[in-house]
Every structure is written in C-alpha cells, then in structure tokens.
Design a protein around this motif. Structure first.
Motif, PDB file in Angstrom:
ATOM      1  N   GLN A  49      20.194 -27.874  26.708  1.00  0.00           N
ATOM      2  CA  GLN A  49      19.411 -28.991  27.236  1.00  0.00           C
ATOM      3  C   GLN A  49      19.220 -28.895  28.747  1.00  0.00           C
ATOM      4  O   GLN A  49      18.147 -29.227  29.268  1.00  0.00           O
ATOM      5  CB  GLN A  49      20.050 -30.323  26.836  1.00  0.00           C
ATOM      6  CG  GLN A  49      19.908 -30.605  25.346  1.00  0.00           C
ATOM      7  CD  GLN A  49      20.340 -32.003  24.966  1.00  0.00           C
ATOM      8  OE1 GLN A  49      20.164 -32.963  25.711  1.00  0.00           O
ATOM      9  NE2 GLN A  49      20.906 -32.139  23.773  1.00  0.00           N
ATOM     10  N   LEU A  50      20.223 -28.436  29.468  1.00  0.00           N
ATOM     11  CA  LEU A  50      20.056 -28.249  30.920  1.00  0.00           C
ATOM     12  C   LEU A  50      19.005 -27.184  31.209  1.00  0.00           C
ATOM     13  O   LEU A  50      18.169 -27.357  32.106  1.00  0.00           O
ATOM     14  CB  LEU A  50      21.393 -27.886  31.571  1.00  0.00           C
ATOM     15  CG  LEU A  50      22.341 -29.056  31.793  1.00  0.00           C
ATOM     16  CD1 LEU A  50      23.744 -28.552  32.112  1.00  0.00           C
ATOM     17  CD2 LEU A  50      21.829 -29.972  32.897  1.00  0.00           C
ATOM     18  N   ASN A  51      19.028 -26.094  30.465  1.00  0.00           N
ATOM     19  CA  ASN A  51      18.008 -25.062  30.646  1.00  0.00           C
ATOM     20  C   ASN A  51      16.616 -25.615  30.369  1.00  0.00           C
ATOM     21  O   ASN A  51      15.670 -25.337  31.112  1.00  0.00           O
ATOM     22  CB  ASN A  51      18.301 -23.836  29.778  1.00  0.00           C
ATOM     23  CG  ASN A  51      19.429 -22.995  30.328  1.00  0.00           C
ATOM     24  OD1 ASN A  51      19.666 -22.951  31.528  1.00  0.00           O
ATOM     25  ND2 ASN A  51      20.165 -22.338  29.446  1.00  0.00           N
ATOM     26  N   GLU A  52      16.477 -26.410  29.324  1.00  0.00           N
ATOM     27  CA  GLU A  52      15.188 -27.042  29.025  1.00  0.00           C
ATOM     28  C   GLU A  52      14.749 -27.957  30.169  1.00  0.00           C
ATOM     29  O   GLU A  52      13.574 -27.972  30.540  1.00  0.00           O
ATOM     30  CB  GLU A  52      15.271 -27.869  27.738  1.00  0.00           C
ATOM     31  CG  GLU A  52      15.227 -27.077  26.469  1.00  0.00           C
ATOM     32  CD  GLU A  52      15.165 -27.972  25.246  1.00  0.00           C
ATOM     33  OE1 GLU A  52      14.500 -27.562  24.281  1.00  0.00           O
ATOM     34  OE2 GLU A  52      15.765 -29.067  25.238  1.00  0.00           O
ATOM     35  N   TYR A  53      15.678 -28.713  30.723  1.00  0.00           N
ATOM     36  CA  TYR A  53      15.371 -29.599  31.851  1.00  0.00           C
ATOM     37  C   TYR A  53      14.807 -28.782  33.023  1.00  0.00           C
ATOM     38  O   TYR A  53      13.768 -29.130  33.580  1.00  0.00           O
ATOM     39  CB  TYR A  53      16.629 -30.371  32.285  1.00  0.00           C
ATOM     40  CG  TYR A  53      16.454 -31.110  33.584  1.00  0.00           C
ATOM     41  CD1 TYR A  53      15.885 -32.378  33.607  1.00  0.00           C
ATOM     42  CD2 TYR A  53      16.826 -30.526  34.790  1.00  0.00           C
ATOM     43  CE1 TYR A  53      15.695 -33.041  34.803  1.00  0.00           C
ATOM     44  CE2 TYR A  53      16.639 -31.199  35.987  1.00  0.00           C
ATOM     45  CZ  TYR A  53      16.070 -32.451  35.995  1.00  0.00           C
ATOM     46  OH  TYR A  53      15.865 -33.110  37.188  1.00  0.00           O
ATOM     47  N   PHE A  54      15.492 -27.722  33.378  1.00  0.00           N
ATOM     48  CA  PHE A  54      15.040 -26.921  34.523  1.00  0.00           C
ATOM     49  C   PHE A  54      13.727 -26.198  34.249  1.00  0.00           C
ATOM     50  O   PHE A  54      12.965 -25.922  35.170  1.00  0.00           O
ATOM     51  CB  PHE A  54      16.129 -25.942  34.962  1.00  0.00           C
ATOM     52  CG  PHE A  54      17.222 -26.611  35.747  1.00  0.00           C
ATOM     53  CD1 PHE A  54      16.966 -27.177  36.988  1.00  0.00           C
ATOM     54  CD2 PHE A  54      18.507 -26.683  35.247  1.00  0.00           C
ATOM     55  CE1 PHE A  54      17.960 -27.817  37.713  1.00  0.00           C
ATOM     56  CE2 PHE A  54      19.514 -27.307  35.964  1.00  0.00           C
ATOM     57  CZ  PHE A  54      19.241 -27.880  37.202  1.00  0.00           C
TER      58      PHE A  54
END
Length: 158
Positions: A49-54
């Motif tokens: 999810q953090l990768n998707e956010y960035f």
C-alpha cells in the motif's frame, strides 16, 4: 516482538514495524539502512500500500494499526485519518474536531508523536495561516507529501 522491514521511498528509507496485531510504527530515516530482501508476511500489505501511495495509485490506506500512545494521542491519530487525501486542516481545526478549541497545543503534541508516517497523515496538519509548521520528518518531506497529494500538480514549463 515486532517484525521489521526497510523499504525505499522517494523521501528516503522507511522503517516499518508491526506484527499480526497491526502496524506499530512507520518512520522515515535520515540514514541509509540496508533494504529488506524478504518482507515479513505481517508487513507485506503495508509495503504494498505504501508503494501504491508513492506511485499515485492509492489515496487511502486499509491497514490494521496498533500504535502505542495515550488515549488522547490515539483519539488525535484517529481524527488525522479523517482528513481527506489532498486536503489539510489547521491545528486549531483539529482541536475543534476533538471538541476543545483550547487543546491546540495538546493536539499538536499528539500529532508530533504520531508513530505511523503517511498512513496516519499528520503531514496534512498545517498552521492556521497556512504555513508549514514543525514536522518530525523535516519540512521538505512535508512539502513533498502535500505536493504529491495536491490535485493541482505543478506543470513543467518545458
């Protein structure tokens, strides 16, 4: 004992901690740590999810959280999660949402102790005059995050 993973982000190496009970901490580091080769299963969803956010593909997180803090701090952190992506609130507005406009300093203190970088979006809280005020990750990171979430992207002149 928390599982730990170190991942690359555009703002530096992030340290993610948690277990099957939820995430306990996400911090951005001012040093280079070796990146984690195999992400612990309990942290895989957070990393994803953090990768998707960035990448600009995620505007809300759906993660189990388990931060340590006082009852008041946890109340503030829940309220921070209600600030929509691309929006901001002042510390005074945050205190009013908590039911006490005189609690601005206490709300700011709890905001500063937020252990879950980005997922609990403390970067969305600004000064009443619109200024970027203190941010544990550094004001340059706060500005980057607000720009990243802005619906008004800066256009290149060339």
């Amino acid at each position: 004992m928390d599982d730990v993973a170190y991942i690359h982000t555009p703002l530096g190496v992030a340290k993610i901690m948690g277990d099957t009970d939820g995430l306990t901490a996400i911090t951005v580091l001012n040093s280079d740590e070796p990146l984690t080769d195999v992400i612990p299963e309990s942290l895989e969803d957070a990393v994803y999810q953090l990768n998707e956010y960035f990448e600009g593909a995620r505007t809300q997180f759906d993660l189990k959280l388990n931060p340590e803090g006082t009852t008041f701090q946890k109340k503030v952190w829940v309220e921070l999660q209600n600030i929509p992506y691309g929006k901001s609130k002042s510390y005074l507005e945050l205190a009013k949402l908590l039911g006490d406009p005189n609690a601005t300093r206490a709300a700011a203190s709890a905001n500063a102790r937020n252990p879950l970088w980005i997922v609990v979006p403390c970067h969305r809280v600004i000064g009443t005059d619109g200024s970027l005020t203190g941010y544990a990750g550094g004001l340059h990171r706060k500005q980057w995050l607000l720009n990243h979430e802005s619906p008004f992207k800066q256009q290149s002149l060339f």
